[in-house]
Design a protein around this motif. Sequence first.
Motif, short mmCIF file in Angstrom:
data_model
loop_
_atom_site.label_atom_id
_atom_site.label_comp_id
_atom_site.label_asym_id
_atom_site.label_seq_id
_atom_site.Cartn_x
_atom_site.Cartn_y
_atom_site.Cartn_z
N ILE A 38 0.83 -1.09 -0.11
CA ILE A 38 0.11 0.02 0.06
C ILE A 38 0.94 1.17 0.12
N SER A 45 -6.99 1.10 -4.31
CA SER A 45 -8.34 0.47 -3.96
C SER A 45 -9.04 -0.65 -4.94
N LEU A 48 -6.94 -3.68 -4.30
CA LEU A 48 -7.26 -4.32 -3.00
C LEU A 48 -8.70 -5.34 -3.38
N VAL A 49 -9.49 -4.70 -3.90
CA VAL A 49 -10.89 -5.38 -4.21
C VAL A 49 -10.67 -6.56 -5.04
N ARG B 3 -12.42 -0.38 10.35
CA ARG B 3 -12.55 1.14 10.38
C ARG B 3 -13.91 1.47 9.75
N ARG B 97 -6.37 7.77 -0.95
CA ARG B 97 -6.54 7.04 -1.92
C ARG B 97 -5.75 5.88 -2.20
N SER B 98 -4.57 5.81 -1.79
CA SER B 98 -3.74 4.51 -2.07
C SER B 98 -4.17 3.49 -1.02
N ARG B 99 -4.84 3.73 -0.09
CA ARG B 99 -5.02 2.77 0.92
C ARG B 99 -6.23 1.99 1.24
N GLY B 100 -6.78 2.19 0.12
CA GLY B 100 -8.00 0.96 -0.33
C GLY B 100 -9.27 1.58 0.57
N VAL B 101 -9.02 2.62 1.15
CA VAL B 101 -10.52 3.10 2.04
C VAL B 101 -11.66 3.00 0.86
N GLY B 102 -11.48 3.35 -0.44
CA GLY B 102 -12.74 3.16 -1.16
C GLY B 102 -13.10 1.81 -1.27
N ALA B 103 -12.21 0.95 -1.69
CA ALA B 103 -12.68 -0.28 -1.71
C ALA B 103 -13.30 -0.91 -0.50
N LEU B 104 -13.04 -0.66 0.54
CA LEU B 104 -13.49 -1.33 1.72
C LEU B 104 -14.90 -0.54 2.11
N ARG B 107 -17.22 -2.18 -0.83
CA ARG B 107 -17.31 -3.74 -0.54
C ARG B 107 -18.56 -3.97 0.61
N MET B 130 -14.50 -1.26 -9.70
CA MET B 130 -14.50 -1.60 -8.32
C MET B 130 -15.73 -2.43 -8.29
#
Lengths: 97, 375
Positions: A38, A45, A48-49, B3, B97-104, B107, B130
Amino acid sequence: MVASGADERSRLQLEERIQALIRDVLQVEVPTRETDLIATGLLDSLGLVSLITEIELDLDFELPLDEFDVDSFRNVEQIAGYVAGFLSTSDEARSAT
Amino acid sequence: MSRVRSLAREDLPAVASLYELVFRSRTSDPPPGLASYFERLFFDHPFVDPELPALVYDEPGEGIVGFIASYPRPFVYRERSLRMGGTGQFVTHPNVRSRGVGALLLRSYLAGAQDFTITDGRPPHIVRAMWERLGGVVNPVASIEWRRVLVASKFLRAAHWRGWGGARGQRAWTALNRIVGRSVRPVPPTGTYSEPLTVDVLLEGVSLLREVFPLRPNYDARSLKWLFRELDAVAPARGPLLRQVVRSPEGRILGWYLVLVPRGQVANTLQLVGKGDDVGLVLDQLFHEVAERGAIAIRGGTTPYLYPYLQGRRCVLDATSSWALVHTRDPALLGTILSGRGLITRLDSERWVSAHRLDAAALAKLDTAGTNIDA
């Protein structure tokens, strides 16, 4: 000692499997198993998905959302450890029923 | 520990600040009424469903760095009650944006208690990707926006063609409209008439179409009254809400529409419904009435039942400006939606929401108007 050795081999195999999934899904070669995916921008994102989905399909289980912590997905070693822990818990639960 | 958690009222100032940064002024200083507007959208309305909350990503030490809106709607499918989750504003702080916040966040939302999830805004490619990775699909016909120019010269001028300003330009535009405008100006319909659409008639109309739309909204009078009031409240910013039922000379319901009509601008169709060939008659009535009220053009979302009747009515179809996405674990339900037998319109998606369009003055007026659901 034997059980510990088997666990270690199993963990290494899982790490290799994770590394292969990252290569196939994200089209990136991770330098080491400790590389922070990361922080280095190798995993965004979308990545990750994609990775979570592929791991779930490959290992035939679903990652629990309530306990998910992105810090468990920072490098190959951590991902393998997280997944191994969950698989182990699932196996125990299945054995108990 | 995850989170991602449900939005709480005390989160609203932080959410407003994040939304202002990413979607509005690019500063973290929202107008005073924005948090209150979000409060009425996410907490104080009859559609609210505590099992389908908006979600936030709460990073220890940093606060709320991500948010995904939730607009629940009750639906009925083959006489079985369902819940739709409509996502809307989907925001992450640029620093994460690089920390996967949107993805989590996404999901988590898609894994919620709803039977199906939609979005129909303008998500960037990465968001669409996504959705697809998480099992969602593009609804291709619903991703097309239709447009109909009503007053050619004004529309072209509004499109900022260079070198056509001033008095000379005015004469040129007027001449152009005489030549071209006559051919694009909607012909007044014959044999039909329209009258204001009441809540009761809308409920009746949806019920009459149960064979055509096995999947349809399960409205009730209280919820519709609230929705109409909310749309009326944003009239200064988005234009008055025109809601009409179209009838045959004998009084039979042919269909109806709800459209925002800002004078001198492009009207925005939120819902247009009809059955079979009646749809064409409803479209003709809509174009005529909206032109009479001073709109220079009109647009709306395409659906399979609407598509054939847009042909031959001088409509332009734009497949570049929006994506309609659907997610469900029910293959039969997905088939119904993609085949156009689901009555899902902009009235029930994020499109009726005005968070990005209301300036400080408009938000302040809404704030003082209050949030009494049963007013």
